[in-house]
Design an enzyme around this catalytic site. Structure first.
Site, PDB file in Angstrom:
ATOM      1  N   MET A  24       1.013  -0.783   0.052  1.00 33.19           N
ATOM      2  CA  MET A  24      -0.433  -0.063   0.254  1.00 33.19           C
ATOM      3  C   MET A  24       0.099   1.381   0.410  1.00 33.19           C
ATOM      4  O   MET A  24       0.164   2.701   0.505  1.00 33.19           O
ATOM      5  CB  MET A  24      -1.525  -0.199   0.961  1.00 33.19           C
ATOM      6  CG  MET A  24      -1.426  -1.337   0.812  1.00 33.19           C
ATOM      7  SD  MET A  24      -3.582  -0.619   1.818  1.00 33.19           S
ATOM      8  CE  MET A  24      -1.981  -0.376   4.090  1.00 33.19           C
ATOM      9  N   GLY A  25       1.743   1.276  -0.307  1.00 31.23           N
ATOM     10  CA  GLY A  25       2.804   2.447  -0.425  1.00 31.23           C
ATOM     11  C   GLY A  25       3.175   2.728   0.964  1.00 31.23           C
ATOM     12  O   GLY A  25       3.714   2.120   2.136  1.00 31.23           O
ATOM     13  N   HIS A  65       9.204   0.920   3.771  1.00 33.94           N
ATOM     14  CA  HIS A  65      10.247   1.056   4.299  1.00 33.94           C
ATOM     15  C   HIS A  65      10.970  -0.012   4.243  1.00 33.94           C
ATOM     16  O   HIS A  65      10.681  -0.940   3.022  1.00 33.94           O
ATOM     17  CB  HIS A  65       9.482   1.210   5.995  1.00 33.94           C
ATOM     18  CG  HIS A  65       8.468  -0.127   6.486  1.00 33.94           C
ATOM     19  ND1 HIS A  65       8.733  -1.072   6.156  1.00 33.94           N
ATOM     20  CD2 HIS A  65       7.080   0.422   6.733  1.00 33.94           C
ATOM     21  CE1 HIS A  65       7.251  -1.575   6.438  1.00 33.94           C
ATOM     22  NE2 HIS A  65       6.814  -1.022   6.246  1.00 33.94           N
ATOM     23  N   GLU A  66      12.133   0.116   5.444  1.00 34.63           N
ATOM     24  CA  GLU A  66      13.104  -1.095   4.665  1.00 34.63           C
ATOM     25  C   GLU A  66      12.301  -2.667   4.651  1.00 34.63           C
ATOM     26  O   GLU A  66      12.669  -3.894   3.982  1.00 34.63           O
ATOM     27  CB  GLU A  66      14.230  -1.094   5.911  1.00 34.63           C
ATOM     28  CG  GLU A  66      14.688  -0.330   5.716  1.00 34.63           C
ATOM     29  CD  GLU A  66      16.625   0.136   6.906  1.00 34.63           C
ATOM     30  OE1 GLU A  66      16.379  -0.835   7.221  1.00 34.63           O
ATOM     31  OE2 GLU A  66      16.025   1.726   7.799  1.00 34.63           O
ATOM     32  N   GLY A  67      11.358  -2.696   5.740  1.00 32.23           N
ATOM     33  CA  GLY A  67      10.275  -4.177   5.156  1.00 32.23           C
ATOM     34  C   GLY A  67       9.870  -4.428   3.782  1.00 32.23           C
ATOM     35  O   GLY A  67      10.250  -5.608   3.826  1.00 32.23           O
ATOM     36  N   HIS A  68       9.601  -3.375   3.620  1.00 29.86           N
ATOM     37  CA  HIS A  68       8.748  -3.179   1.764  1.00 29.86           C
ATOM     38  C   HIS A  68      10.154  -4.054   1.422  1.00 29.86           C
ATOM     39  O   HIS A  68      10.220  -4.887   0.528  1.00 29.86           O
ATOM     40  CB  HIS A  68       8.164  -2.345   1.011  1.00 29.86           C
ATOM     41  CG  HIS A  68       6.914  -2.018   2.068  1.00 29.86           C
ATOM     42  ND1 HIS A  68       6.834  -0.890   2.766  1.00 29.86           N
ATOM     43  CD2 HIS A  68       5.727  -2.482   2.437  1.00 29.86           C
ATOM     44  CE1 HIS A  68       5.841  -0.808   3.672  1.00 29.86           C
ATOM     45  NE2 HIS A  68       4.565  -2.013   2.930  1.00 29.86           N
ATOM     46  N   GLN A 101     -10.398  -2.550   2.226  1.00 35.95           N
ATOM     47  CA  GLN A 101      -9.771  -3.336   3.411  1.00 35.95           C
ATOM     48  C   GLN A 101      -9.861  -2.514   4.719  1.00 35.95           C
ATOM     49  O   GLN A 101      -9.231  -2.858   5.442  1.00 35.95           O
ATOM     50  CB  GLN A 101      -7.976  -3.755   3.453  1.00 35.95           C
ATOM     51  CG  GLN A 101      -6.942  -2.872   2.604  1.00 35.95           C
ATOM     52  CD  GLN A 101      -6.074  -3.830   2.537  1.00 35.95           C
ATOM     53  OE1 GLN A 101      -6.456  -4.200   1.656  1.00 35.95           O
ATOM     54  NE2 GLN A 101      -4.934  -4.136   3.465  1.00 35.95           N
ATOM     55  N   VAL A 157      10.990  -7.581   9.120  1.00 33.22           N
ATOM     56  CA  VAL A 157      12.216  -6.414   8.993  1.00 33.22           C
ATOM     57  C   VAL A 157      11.985  -5.605  10.653  1.00 33.22           C
ATOM     58  O   VAL A 157      10.462  -4.739  10.830  1.00 33.22           O
ATOM     59  CB  VAL A 157      12.463  -5.360   8.090  1.00 33.22           C
ATOM     60  CG1 VAL A 157      13.349  -4.329   8.336  1.00 33.22           C
ATOM     61  CG2 VAL A 157      12.699  -6.698   7.126  1.00 33.22           C
ATOM     62  N   SER A 183       4.199   1.166   8.305  1.00 37.12           N
ATOM     63  CA  SER A 183       3.647   1.972   7.475  1.00 37.12           C
ATOM     64  C   SER A 183       3.028   3.210   9.348  1.00 37.12           C
ATOM     65  O   SER A 183       3.047   4.633   8.451  1.00 37.12           O
ATOM     66  CB  SER A 183       2.933   2.191   6.698  1.00 37.12           C
ATOM     67  OG  SER A 183       3.775   1.604   5.371  1.00 37.12           O
TER      68      SER A 183
HETATM   69  P1  AMP Z   1       1.623  -2.955   3.871  1.00 38.48           P
HETATM   70  O1  AMP Z   1       1.622  -1.798   2.261  1.00 38.48           O
HETATM   71  O2  AMP Z   1       1.506  -2.726   5.053  1.00 38.48           O
HETATM   72  O3  AMP Z   1       0.207  -3.734   2.571  1.00 38.48           O
HETATM   73  O4  AMP Z   1       2.789  -4.328   3.173  1.00 38.48           O
HETATM   74  C1  AMP Z   1       2.770  -4.328   1.534  1.00 38.48           C
HETATM   75  C2  AMP Z   1       4.107  -5.817   2.621  1.00 38.48           C
HETATM   76  O5  AMP Z   1       4.699  -5.689   3.297  1.00 38.48           O
HETATM   77  C3  AMP Z   1       3.301  -6.910   3.183  1.00 38.48           C
HETATM   78  O6  AMP Z   1       3.220  -8.406   2.544  1.00 38.48           O
HETATM   79  C4  AMP Z   1       3.547  -6.816   4.507  1.00 38.48           C
HETATM   80  O7  AMP Z   1       3.688  -7.849   5.060  1.00 38.48           O
HETATM   81  C5  AMP Z   1       4.837  -6.581   4.017  1.00 38.48           C
HETATM   82  N1  AMP Z   1       5.385  -5.946   5.693  1.00 38.48           N
HETATM   83  C6  AMP Z   1       4.720  -5.050   6.210  1.00 38.48           C
HETATM   84  N2  AMP Z   1       5.794  -4.308   7.792  1.00 38.48           N
HETATM   85  C7  AMP Z   1       7.130  -5.050   7.219  1.00 38.48           C
HETATM   86  C8  AMP Z   1       8.314  -5.710   7.856  1.00 38.48           C
HETATM   87  N3  AMP Z   1       8.610  -4.488   8.648  1.00 38.48           N
HETATM   88  N4  AMP Z   1       9.510  -6.424   7.531  1.00 38.48           N
HETATM   89  C9  AMP Z   1       8.698  -7.715   6.297  1.00 38.48           C
HETATM   90  N5  AMP Z   1       7.319  -7.117   5.425  1.00 38.48           N
HETATM   91  C10 AMP Z   1       6.466  -5.844   6.271  1.00 38.48           C
END
Ligand code: AMP
Length: 277
Positions: free
Chosen positions: A24-25, A28-31, A55, A169, A179
């Site tokens: 969803m944009g 961060h480092e997780g993405h 959602q 992450v 986010s």
């Molecule tokens: P979102 O933008 O929040 O919908 O997340 C997009 C994808 O990134 C989803 O598969 C999340 O599970 C993953 N994601 C979000 N935060 C993290 C994180 N801290 N570490 C790893 N993946 C993440």
């Protein structure tokens, strides 16, 4: 980085067989870690950026959800993504749409507290799969129930895609990158890492043979005394994503808390993610 903003552009770009990272944009480092994992699996890596209205529940943060497309694109370019798909809401939902609903795994926790959330998630993910035709799709374990929902949907509907679930992450102090962390005040941020510490503490207790309800209620009490509102902390069992009172082969400790108006979720998986049943 090729920017695709319509379904036709995706068709013309012939991205079928790619690895797709749906987001969803507000990246961060997780993405970005999902992008680099995807690159190891596929030559062509695409990221979708779509703040999916269906959602979000009434009163949730859809309108204030952080959006920064230019910065996101810059980060994706640096991370080595090949293309980004950022469609318009009107093209994705021209009318009230068919909904995917996944039973059992959505009954509790986020599914119960956020009615309609997983129908929104499952539907948009299936639409993105149909539009992009990925051979691989990569999701973060941070959203563990979401992983379970998507896995079940892909199996139940025989969707021809390989799913990969990747580690969460974290910030230096253990707080899962999200986010939504930008919503935290500095005093909330200062204590936010206690959430994951509590899950870890539960995990240690349970693997040492402590009793499940006692260990969980101690964690809830200690977080509440620190100023957290705890929506739930629970030990759950795969593949049902329902609570269990005894440790088995496929368990996780999951939690959702609120600090002021900010809601955070996190979890601790007690088995290797590639074994997820
Ligand atoms: P979102 O933008 O929040 O919908 O997340 C997009 C994808 O990134 C989803 O598969 C999340 O599970 C993953 N994601 C979000 N935060 C993290 C994180 N801290 N570490 C790893 N993946 C993440």
């Amino acid at each position: 980085l090729t920017v695709l903003t319509s379904v036709d552009q995706v068709r013309e770009a012939k991205v079928m067989g790619c690895a797709l990272v749906p987001t969803m944009g507000a990246l961060h480092e997780g993405h970005l870690s999902l992008v680099s994992k995807a690159k190891r699996r596929n030559e062509s890596v695409g990221v979708s950026i779509f703040v999916n209205p269906t959602q979000f529940g009434v009163g949730e943060d859809f309108s204030k959800y952080p959006r920064n497309f230019d910065r996101d694109c810059q980060m994706l370019e640096e991370a080595g993504a090949d293309w980004v798909f950022a469609p318009q809401t009107e093209e994705i939902y021209p009318r009230a749409s068919t909904q995917i609903s996944v039973p059992i795994v959505t009954e509790l926790y986020e599914g119960k507290l956020r009615p309609g959330h997983f129908e929104g998630v499952a539907t948009i993910v299936l639409k993105l799969f149909q539009i992009c035709g990925p051979a691989q799709a990569i999701f973060g374990l941070k959203d563990l129930q979401q992983c379970a929902v998507i896995k079940r949907m892909v199996e139940d509907l025989n969707v021809p895609v390989n799913l990969h679930f990747e580690e969460t992450v974290r910030e230096w102090d253990g707080l899962a990158k999200s986010s939504r962390n930008v919503y935290l005040s500095s005093s909330q941020r200062a204590i936010a890492s206690k959430f994951y510490l509590a899950l870890q503490h539960c995990g240690q207790g349970l693997t040492n043979g402590e009793n499940v309800p006692g260990t969980i209620s101690k964690a809830v009490q200690s977080l509440e005394s620190e100023g957290f509102s705890v929506d739930y902390i629970d030990l759950i069992d795969f593949p049902t994503f329902h609570p269990t009172a005894t440790l088995g082969d496929f368990n996780a400790i999951i939690g959702a808390i609120r600090l002021g108006t900010t809601r955070l979720i996190d979890n601790l998986l007690l088995f290797p993610p590639q074994n997820m049943p």
